[in-house]
Design an enzyme around this catalytic site. Structure first.
Site, PDB file in Angstrom:
ATOM      1  CD  GLU A  70      90.736  56.158  97.466  1.00 32.56           C
ATOM      2  OE1 GLU A  70      89.567  55.709  97.497  1.00 32.56           O
ATOM      3  OE2 GLU A  70      91.530  55.886  96.549  1.00 32.56           O
ATOM      4  CG  PHE A  96      91.601  59.365  94.370  1.00 33.18           C
ATOM      5  CD1 PHE A  96      91.054  59.674  93.123  1.00 33.18           C
ATOM      6  CD2 PHE A  96      92.702  58.523  94.410  1.00 33.18           C
ATOM      7  CE1 PHE A  96      91.611  59.163  91.947  1.00 33.18           C
ATOM      8  CE2 PHE A  96      93.256  58.008  93.244  1.00 33.18           C
ATOM      9  CZ  PHE A  96      92.711  58.329  92.009  1.00 33.18           C
ATOM     10  CG  HIS A 139      93.279  60.686  87.843  1.00 36.05           C
ATOM     11  ND1 HIS A 139      92.034  60.173  87.605  1.00 36.05           N
ATOM     12  CD2 HIS A 139      93.947  59.731  88.539  1.00 36.05           C
ATOM     13  CE1 HIS A 139      91.962  58.957  88.123  1.00 36.05           C
ATOM     14  NE2 HIS A 139      93.102  58.669  88.697  1.00 36.05           N
TER      15      HIS A 139
END
Lengths: 343, 322, 371
Positions: A70, A96, A139
């Site tokens: 990322e 993330f 998440h």
């Protein structure tokens, strides 16, 4: 007018802008999918299928699958944005950001100011947030408050398909860094969406419903939760004005203040955690700028200050519900300045 | 490709400008008139110059916190740079960036970068921009030995290979990550080898030998322009001054910097070689020295005399203020 | 059950209307009601307006109470031309309610979407209302909306005017849901598009009613092909000798935000309270679409370029209707019998004083058809 889901509205926005401007590209993990695999290319189309099929029209030069790195992906998008492209970097889950925050915080967000106004960084980071998928702590976070706190970043939080399309096109055409937060639980929510390209200016709240007794400010998925509560309260004669700010930065302070000046009562509904969050930010702003209008304390309905839990029983209890919003509104209706000082 | 006389004189002018600029900032900094942190590039001139003399304004570079040399080599205005260091309104970034964030997008200078490992992701982005727009432009990422350990660096090396980007990763190994030696903090001791392991051609050069740097850079940049993907260069080099200005350098044996200046000076190497083989004359180089001395003098005088930004500038160049 | 009992139901004002709230009853039980008279005041999310009687008679019963919210087609009240018993009324109401759900669902299904037709390779959106019985062959009516508007402008008129004839309302190119890729654009192009629409519908001759910009278009149509114009109804028309308020046009073009737009739209009405959140949102939704800004600029310049026809165009039969409080195009000082000045109305008399406007227009068409 055709009804379309948020997913389709987002895809239309990306496709229309990619057709309009060859400098618009999509970068991310599995935005096409299938590179280096035995099966078909382009069938993945991002975590929610928003970019599915785009590679057929635009090719892998403009729909770019990256490794699962990322920092390089968001940083690359920032560098490309500073040198002539208009990248849409797709970050599958906002969680993330933990591994690439620097690329937004210290790099992209800073260029324009730090370089004395001589750089533009037309970068969109489109990402997904929110609980409700039993995806647990890594998440499911909201995190929009973190980015709202960063000068130089615009934060867009659409709650419906019409707004999603117009705000994403606005984001792609914008010369500043925009983080575009989609809540994962509302991708299939439908709304009337024009086929044409259109833009919605940032910093313009949507008054979802007009009312006289209580103002509710709600973000993203919570707009729907708050609206459910408002419908229920209406049956008991409690009239709610529901405001969806659409963008947390810039924030349409004026619309919120105007509404509170009319109702005198404010409930804020935010799926984020309670400390240093959007709810607290709005509450502070109203307390400072519309104190004179408040007939009762401001109530914040937020998630608890815990990581997002896994077990359905726990997660359901974690997410602010319409019942909790209703309870908060009923409570704020019974409160007054006198009652507060007496208690 | 051998450089002609004119090009060599230009190269010397660049290296000498960097050297005099940095030596002068070292002095001016002691007056307390330069705010904030300053990291000097003196000793490393041959790398920035050897790479950037192969680039045009259309090509981009990402730099480090030790970025003055990269700026000058990329063609940034020296007087505007000095004003930026002094925090003046006419500085290259209007006094909003300072030494660690000097940038000039028109020259393809994407900014000094105060985050160690900040430049590789941005450089691959600029390379992607060239690739997508179909130009023959390239991007160069300058990083130190310290940044070579950052995840951003590894991710970018891999990304550049995966997407076959026109990007050149230049590692300036000056032996120190702040106050820790590269012999300690680079686990394998082989920065270039790491880059090669990601699947790109790699060259190691002596970073105080301009000609070695220039030759390696020309080859790598040529490869990138032809669409043949990324390359890496590791250049071993020396840092005359401390990590930052005011650094007591207790981690370094006394007089090491001066010793390096005497034995590993890229400018002296350049002078010796070009005078030795008769391509340039002492008169020509001395004339440039005099010209640069005057330029830097003027830069300091003008920077000191220049106006600070107005307090109203605090809230400009940002889309909204609260 | 007596056959003469008729229902007063919630009309559908515009495509998006789904329900209405009763604000005030304007007639008492036992009062006699003429066709076209205002019976009850309703409010929707877009606008408030009166429900007009489609049949005459005596108001027998108010079914819906003040503040009650009813769906489109819902039963507001009951009228009859004859005397009927309470039990007959009860039976009628019961029967209505029994059948209502099905009717409403069908209605929504049929009318929720506009129709489209291709004219010169551009898509023109329109709505059509057929007369209730036997008047399908009467000379049809074409409604032409104003600057930045769409077919919704006629929400209070279509139903009433469709008593005698088919009524069509179009979204001009560059407006509403019609194509936005209009190229060079002005009143002449709008005129051609309107004729193109009539051609596409196989209509050789029509009554034309134009509001504001639509009035200028109607005048252009009458000037270029008078044989195709059965009569001309002009509501606060542009191009009739009266200058258009530049501040309004510029403000409309410039407004990007809710608040600015609301201020601009308030200039349209004698009573600014008529500007609802939905009305503002609807206009903003239109204005945000790519290309619309350029379209409005072009047509705005054309409108501001000055009067195109002088006041007496010589066209007959004609009716000119103006709100006395019009702040967009000030009414002329006229004593011509074809001219009606309506008090307590601004630039939108067909919305603010719909029944009066409908009555004037119906009379115009009837006379023209007869003559």
């Amino acid at each position: 007018m055709p009804k379309k889901s948020i997913r389709i509205a987002l895809q239309e926005a990306v496709v229309l802008e990619m057709r309009r401007d060859p400098n618009v590209i999509v970068i991310g993990e599995d935005v096409a999918g299938g590179a280096g695999c035995s099966g078909d290319r382009g069938t993945y189309g991002g975590a929610m299928g928003v970019t599915k099929g785009l590679i057929e029209e635009f090719g892998d030069e403009r729909v770019i699958d990256t490794p699962i790195t990322e920092s390089a992906l968001v940083g690359m998008a920032a560098g490309a944005a500073a040198t002539g492209l208009r990248p849409i970097a797709e970050l599958m889950f906002v969680d993330f950001m933990g591994v690439c925050f620097d690329q937004v915080l210290n790099q992209a967000a800073k260029f324009r100011y730090m370089f004395g106004g001589k750089a533009t960084t037309p970068l969109v980071v489109r990402t997904m947030m929110g609980a409700g998928f039993r995806a647990a702590a890594q998440h499911s976070q909201m995190l929009y408050n973190l980015f709202t706190a960063v000068p130089g970043v615009k934060c867009v939080i659409p709650s419906n398909a019409y707004d999603a399309k117009g705000l994403l096109i606005q984001a792609i055409r914008d010369d500043d860094v925009v983080i575009f937060f989609n809540h994962k639980a509302i991708y299939d929510f439908e709304d009337e969406v024009p086929d044409e390209a259109y833009t919605i200016p940032f910093g313009e709240a949507n008054i979802v419903r007009e009312g006289e007794d209580v103002t509710i400010v709600a973000f993203s998925r919570m707009v729907h939760t708050a609206n459910d509560a408002a419908k229920s309260l209406e049956k008991d004669g409690i009239s709610v004005e529901l405001i969806d700010p659409r963008t947390s930065s810039p924030l349409d302070e004026e619309s919120i203040i105007e509404s509170v000046e009319n109702t005198g009562r404010l409930v804020i509904v935010d799926e984020g955690t309670p400390r240093c969050g959007l709810a607290g930010d709005v509450a502070g702003m109203v307390a400072e700028k519309a104190f004179h209008a408040l007939k009762a304390p401001i109530i914040q309905v937020t998630a608890p200050h815990t990581p997002v839990p896994f077990s359905p029983v726990l997660e359901d209890a974690y997410i602010p519900s319409a019942a909790k919003v209703e309870e908060a509104v009923r409570k704020v209706m019974t409160m007054s300045r006198d009652a507060v000082s007496a208690s | 490709m051998a450089l002609d006389k004119e090009a060599l004189l230009a190269v010397y002018r660049t290296m000498q400008t960097i050297r005099v600029f940095e030596d002068r900032v070292h002095v001016e900094n002691t007056t307390g008139d330069i705010p904030g942190f300053v990291h000097l590039y003196a000793g490393e001139e041959a790398i920035a110059t050897g790479v950037c003399c192969n680039l045009t304004d259309a090509d981009a570079i990402g730099s480090t916190h030790r970025g003055h040399g990269h700026c000058i080599a990329k063609g940034c205005d020296v007087k505007a740079m000095m004003k930026e260091l002094f925090g003046k309104k006419e500085g290259l970034c209007g006094g909003k960036g300072g030494s660690m964030h000097i940038a000039d997008m028109e020259r393809g200078m994407l900014g000094a970068n105060a985050i160690v490992g900040g430049s590789p992701p941005l450089a691959i982005g600029a390379a992607l921009s060239h690739k997508t727009r179909g130009t023959d432009g390239v991007a160069v990422s300058f990083s130190g030995d310290g940044a070579s350990n950052q995840g951003t660096c590894f991710e970018s090396l891999n990304m550049a290979v995966v997407l076959k980007l026109p990007c050149i990763f230049v590692f300036e190994n000056n032996g120190f990550g702040e106050g820790t030696g590269a012999d300690y903090h680079v686990g394998s001791g082989d920065i270039g080898g790491r880059a090669a392991a990601f699947g790109m051609p790699m060259t190691k050069v002596d970073g105080v030998d301009f000609f070695a740097v220039q030759e390696a850079a020309a080859e790598a940049i040529g490869r990138a322009r032809r669409g043949e993907g990324p390359s890496a260069i590791e250049a071993d080099v020396v840092r005359f001054y401390g990590h930052y200005e005011g650094d007591p350098q207790g981690y370094r044996k006394k007089g090491e910097g001066d010793e390096m200046r005497a034995t590993r000076d890229c400018l002296k190497n350049f002078r010796d070689k070009t005078l030795g083989d008769g391509t340039l004359t002492a008169t020509e180089l001395d004339a440039i020295d005099a010209e640069i001395a005057q330029l830097i003098d003027e830069a300091v005088v003008e920077a000191r005399a220049a106006e600070f930004p107005s307090v109203n500038d605090l809230l400009t160049d940002v889309y909204i203020s609260y | 059950m007596a056959d003469s009992i008729a229902a007063i139901t919630v009309p559908q004002w515009g495509l998006s209307m789904t329900e209405g709230q009763v604000i005030e009853w304007l007639k008492d039980v036992g009062e006699t009601i003429e066709v076209g008279e205002e019976i009850v005041l309703l409010e929707t999310s877009k606008i408030a307006g009166p429900v007009e009687a489609q049949v005459g008679g005596t108001l027998l019963r108010r079914i819906a109470a003040v503040d009650e919210v009813l769906p489109v087609g819902g039963l507001l009240g009951v009228v009859s031309a004859e005397e009927v018993s309470d039990s007959d009324i009860d039976a009628f109401v019961a029967s209505f309610n029994e059948n209502f759900v099905v009717v409403a669902a069908e209605q929504e299904e049929e009318s929720a979407e506009p129709l489209f037709v291709e004219v010169s390779e551009r898509s023109i959106a329109y709505t059509k209302e057929e007369p209730a019985d036997g008047a399908g062959d009467a000379t049809p009516l074409l409604l032409l909306h104003g600057f930045g508007g769409d077919t919704n402008a006629w929400m209070f008129n279509m139903g009433a005017l469709a008593q005698d004839r088919p009524v069509y309302a179009i979204d001009f190119p560059g407006h509403g849901r019609s194509s936005k890729d209009v190229g060079d654009y002005g009143l002449a192009e709008l005129r051609d598009a309107a004729f193109g629409f009539l051609d596409a519908q196989g209509i050789t001759k029509a009554h034309l009613v134009g509001h504001s910009m639509g009035g200028a278009v109607a005048l252009e149509m009458a000037a270029s092909q008078p044989a195709r114009v059965a009569s001309l109804g002009l509501i606060a028309p542009a191009g009739f000798g009266q200058p258009v308020n530049g501040d309004y046009i510029e403000g409309f073009i410039a407004a990007e935000r809710r608040k600015e737009m609301k201020t601009v739209l308030a200039q349209l009405f004698a009573d600014p309270a008529l500007v609802s959140r939905d009305m503002v949102n609807g206009v903003l939704r239109y204005k945000r679409i790519d290309g619309v800004a350029g379209i409005l600029r072009q047509i705005g310049d054309d409108l501001l370029a000055g009067p195109r026809a002088d006041g007496d165009s010589g066209l007959k039969p004609i009716a000119v209707i103006w709100g006395a409080a019009d702040r967009v195009i000030a009414p002329p000082d006229s004593s011509d019998p074809s001219f009606t000045l309506i008090s307590d109305a601004g630039h939108m008399p067909h919305m603010e004083k719909a029944s009066e406007v409908n009555r004037i227009l119906s009379g115009l068409f009837r006379n023209a058809d007869a003559g």
